[in-house]
Structure formats: C-alpha cells, structure tokens
Design an enzyme around this catalytic site. Structure first.
Site, mmCIF file in Angstrom:
data_model
loop_
_atom_site.group_PDB
_atom_site.id
_atom_site.type_symbol
_atom_site.label_atom_id
_atom_site.label_comp_id
_atom_site.label_asym_id
_atom_site.label_seq_id
_atom_site.Cartn_x
_atom_site.Cartn_y
_atom_site.Cartn_z
ATOM 1 N N SER A 79 -8.348 60.754 66.673
ATOM 2 C CA SER A 79 -8.054 60.285 68.028
ATOM 3 C C SER A 79 -8.278 61.476 68.949
ATOM 4 C CB SER A 79 -6.582 59.851 68.086
ATOM 5 O OG SER A 79 -6.119 59.779 69.414
ATOM 6 N N TYR A 100 2.511 60.850 65.909
ATOM 7 C CA TYR A 100 1.103 60.422 65.990
ATOM 8 C C TYR A 100 0.192 61.628 66.246
ATOM 9 C CZ TYR A 100 -2.862 57.403 67.330
ATOM 10 O OH TYR A 100 -4.083 56.766 67.409
HETATM 11 P P1 NAD Z 1 -4.921 47.684 65.040
HETATM 12 O O1 NAD Z 1 -3.437 47.562 65.125
HETATM 13 O O2 NAD Z 1 -5.781 46.723 65.775
HETATM 14 O O3 NAD Z 1 -5.384 47.685 63.519
HETATM 15 C C1 NAD Z 1 -4.742 48.468 62.559
HETATM 16 C C2 NAD Z 1 -4.857 47.780 61.204
HETATM 17 O O4 NAD Z 1 -4.264 48.648 60.226
HETATM 18 C C3 NAD Z 1 -4.096 46.436 61.151
HETATM 19 O O5 NAD Z 1 -4.932 45.416 60.637
HETATM 20 C C4 NAD Z 1 -2.934 46.725 60.202
HETATM 21 O O6 NAD Z 1 -2.544 45.608 59.415
HETATM 22 C C5 NAD Z 1 -3.515 47.847 59.340
HETATM 23 N N1 NAD Z 1 -2.473 48.638 58.684
HETATM 24 C C6 NAD Z 1 -1.349 49.135 59.270
HETATM 25 N N2 NAD Z 1 -0.600 49.754 58.358
HETATM 26 C C7 NAD Z 1 -1.255 49.650 57.183
HETATM 27 C C8 NAD Z 1 -0.971 50.068 55.857
HETATM 28 N N3 NAD Z 1 0.172 50.721 55.552
HETATM 29 N N4 NAD Z 1 -1.861 49.793 54.887
HETATM 30 C C9 NAD Z 1 -3.002 49.110 55.164
HETATM 31 N N5 NAD Z 1 -3.321 48.680 56.391
HETATM 32 C C10 NAD Z 1 -2.452 48.939 57.386
HETATM 33 O O7 NAD Z 1 -5.213 49.189 65.502
HETATM 34 P P2 NAD Z 1 -6.552 49.938 65.991
HETATM 35 O O8 NAD Z 1 -6.370 50.276 67.407
HETATM 36 O O9 NAD Z 1 -7.767 49.248 65.531
HETATM 37 O O10 NAD Z 1 -6.385 51.324 65.206
HETATM 38 C C11 NAD Z 1 -7.153 51.691 64.072
HETATM 39 C C12 NAD Z 1 -7.140 53.206 63.948
HETATM 40 O O11 NAD Z 1 -7.727 53.784 65.117
HETATM 41 C C13 NAD Z 1 -5.745 53.827 63.818
HETATM 42 O O12 NAD Z 1 -5.788 54.880 62.885
HETATM 43 C C14 NAD Z 1 -5.486 54.361 65.212
HETATM 44 O O13 NAD Z 1 -4.570 55.427 65.202
HETATM 45 C C15 NAD Z 1 -6.878 54.801 65.588
HETATM 46 N N6 NAD Z 1 -7.086 54.953 67.031
HETATM 47 C C16 NAD Z 1 -6.885 53.890 67.866
HETATM 48 C C17 NAD Z 1 -7.099 54.064 69.222
HETATM 49 C C18 NAD Z 1 -6.888 52.954 70.198
HETATM 50 O O14 NAD Z 1 -6.826 53.252 71.396
HETATM 51 N N7 NAD Z 1 -6.798 51.693 69.762
HETATM 52 C C19 NAD Z 1 -7.524 55.308 69.722
HETATM 53 C C20 NAD Z 1 -7.724 56.348 68.829
HETATM 54 C C21 NAD Z 1 -7.504 56.153 67.484
#
Ligand code: NAD
Length: 260
Positions: free
Chosen positions: A142, A155
């Site tokens: 991130s 985080y």
């Molecule tokens: P999201 O909530 O849409 O998807 C996350 C997925 O991870 C979900 O399907 C959930 O069921 C799964 N998950 C959660 N805990 C789990 C576990 N213990 N085992 C297996 N699966 C699990 O979130 P997103 O925004 O798509 O985020 C995905 C990644 O991107 C994360 O690592 C997040 O930190 C990172 N990220 C997101 C953003 C943002 O702005 N959305 C920015 C930077 C980084």
C-alpha cells in the site's frame, strides 16, 4: 504480457483488488486458484471465470491457518498442475486511535497481513523450488508501505513489514528463479475502503465527503482514486516479467500520493 500455461494462486480473490487481478490473469491465459476466507464468494468468483472460458478453482482458506494454507497450495498444484504465481493480497482494515486500539485487533490485523504473507509465500516457494520452473511472488502492499496515516497503526506496520519480506524472498528466491515484488496502491474503491469512510468520519469528526476529499485523496496530484484496473495492470507486469532483473522492488500506483 501473457500467462499462458501458468498457474496463479490469488488470495482475497473473491472481492475487490484480488478479484480483478484474478480476472486479468485469466484473460492473460493463466489457470487461477481463487483463494478466499469466504468459500461461497470464492466459488462464485471462480464460476464467473469459468463462465468466461478460464480454468479456475475455488479454494476456501484462512491465510492465517498454517495447515489450511499448506493444504490449499497442495490442492492447487494437484488440480491445476503446478504453481507459477502467488498474489498474497488478502487483507482487512481496522481503524482506531493508538490509545484506543485493542491488543486483539492489533494481533488480528498483523495475522492476516503478515502471517498470511509468510504462510502463503512459504508454501508457494516450497512448491516452486520442488517444481524447478521458478515463479513470481507478488505482495499487496500500500502507500502505507511507505507513508503513515493516523488511526492505522497495525496496518501501516504490516504494510511496511511486507517490503522487508519482499526483499528477503528476492534474495533467497533468486537461485531458484523465484522473484518477489510489492505493489503499493493508493486508495481504491473496494468494500475495504467503503467500510472505512463512515468509520473515519466518526473518528475524525468529518463528513464522509470530507474524509474522501480531505483525508483519502488529499495528497494525490489529481484527487482521483486508484482503480482495480490500475493495480491489476501492475500485477500482470510483475507476474509475466521474464527474468530476475525485476525483483525485490516496490511499485507505488497512487496518483502521485507518494513519490519515490
Ligand atoms: P476487499 O475487502 O474488497 O477484499 C479482501 C478479500 O480478502 C475479501 O474477499 C476477504 O474475504 C479476504 N480475506 C480477508 N481475510 C482473509 C483471510 N484471513 N484469509 C483469506 N482471505 C481473507 O479488500 P481490497 O480493497 O480488495 O484489499 C485487498 C488488498 O489490497 C489488501 O491487502 C489491502 O490492504 C490492499 N490495499 C487496498 C487498498 C484500497 O484502497 N482498497 C489500497 C492499498 C492496498
């Protein structure tokens, strides 16, 4: 940038960023293990990929469970014929001021992001070393791998930690043709972010609109969200890159929020 004949294991692939990466990889020719905590959502995402003509397997797995991760990776290798790409993407968010953060929430967040990255990458590397055809490990960092924000102590700690893990794996993996890289997105409108907007509004005493404008997108060059398409493009480049020339790197895709 093709992935024909490759097998990719994508965690958190039932939603948001991971789901879109799985779609882009499938369009590039890869077989996909859709790995997620939510087995019904994983099956639905895998069925969607199969409906588009791709080869996709749903794998219900909690990335913090050592035995479950090892079994999920072994099943992927057995059913899809190997493992070439890991996207360690599953993540959660919990926001609170440091002084109010519960120890249980701190440990829960670190477990999903750091234990999950360790367990999935160890299992993937074991298979890749045994398979002898190299591979690519991609971690979902991130902008918070580089910068701090208020309310996000675990985080930011976890996302900084992933940069260290990426660099170690780049060194240990190189003799086996295994590369490791980190993607560092800015804010992307996914369920993870949609949940944070009202939470941050309450914690900071702002309207939801101001959380988006004055907190989330304040430091970008154009006030725009990063998209799942933007992140998936980078994930495809890291997966398809053909040599160890591109390893141990982190790439920030954030509309200029962070510039290195
Ligand atoms: P999201 O909530 O849409 O998807 C996350 C997925 O991870 C979900 O399907 C959930 O069921 C799964 N998950 C959660 N805990 C789990 C576990 N213990 N085992 C297996 N699966 C699990 O979130 P997103 O925004 O798509 O985020 C995905 C990644 O991107 C994360 O690592 C997040 O930190 C990172 N990220 C997101 C953003 C943002 O702005 N959305 C920015 C930077 C980084």
């Amino acid at each position: 940038m093709r992935l024909d004949g490759k097998v990719a294991f994508v965690t958190g692939a039932a939603s948001g960023i991971g789901k879109h990466i799985a779609q882009v990889y499938a369009q590039a020719g890869a077989a996909i293990a859709v790995a997620d905590l939510n087995p019904q959502a994983a099956e639905a995402a895998a069925a969607e990929l199969r409906g588009q003509g791709a080869c996709a397997l749903a794998v219900g797995v909690d990335v913090t469970d050592e035995a479950a991760v090892d079994a999920a990776v072994a099943r992927t290798v057995a059913e899809l014929g190997g493992l070439d790409v890991l996207v360690s993407n599953a993540g959660i968010q919990i926001v609170a001021p440091m002084v109010d953060f519960s120890f249980a929430d701190w440990k829960k967040l670190l477990a999903v992001h750091l234990d999950g990255a360790f367990l999935t990458s160890r299992a993937a590397m074991r298979q890749m070393v045994a398979g002898g055809r190299g591979g690519s490990l991609i971690f979902m960092g991130s902008v918070h791998s580089k910068e701090a924000s208020v309310l996000k102590a675990p985080y930011v700690t976890a996302k900084h930690g992933l940069e260290g893990l990426t660099k170690v794996i780049a060194k240990e993996g190189a003799p086996h043709g295994i590369r490791a890289n980190l993607i560092c997105p800015g804010f992307v409108r996914t369920p993870l972010v949609d949940k944070q907007i009202p939470e941050q509004a309450r914690a900071l005493g702002l309207s939801e609109e101001d959380v988006v404008k004055k907190v989330m997108l304040k430091e970008t060059v154009d006030g725009e969200f990063t998209t799942v398409e933007d992140v998936a493009r980078i994930a495809l480049m890291f997966a398809a890159f053909p040599s160890n020339a591109l390893t141990g790197q982190s790439l920030v895709v954030s509309h200029g929020w962070f510039m290195q």
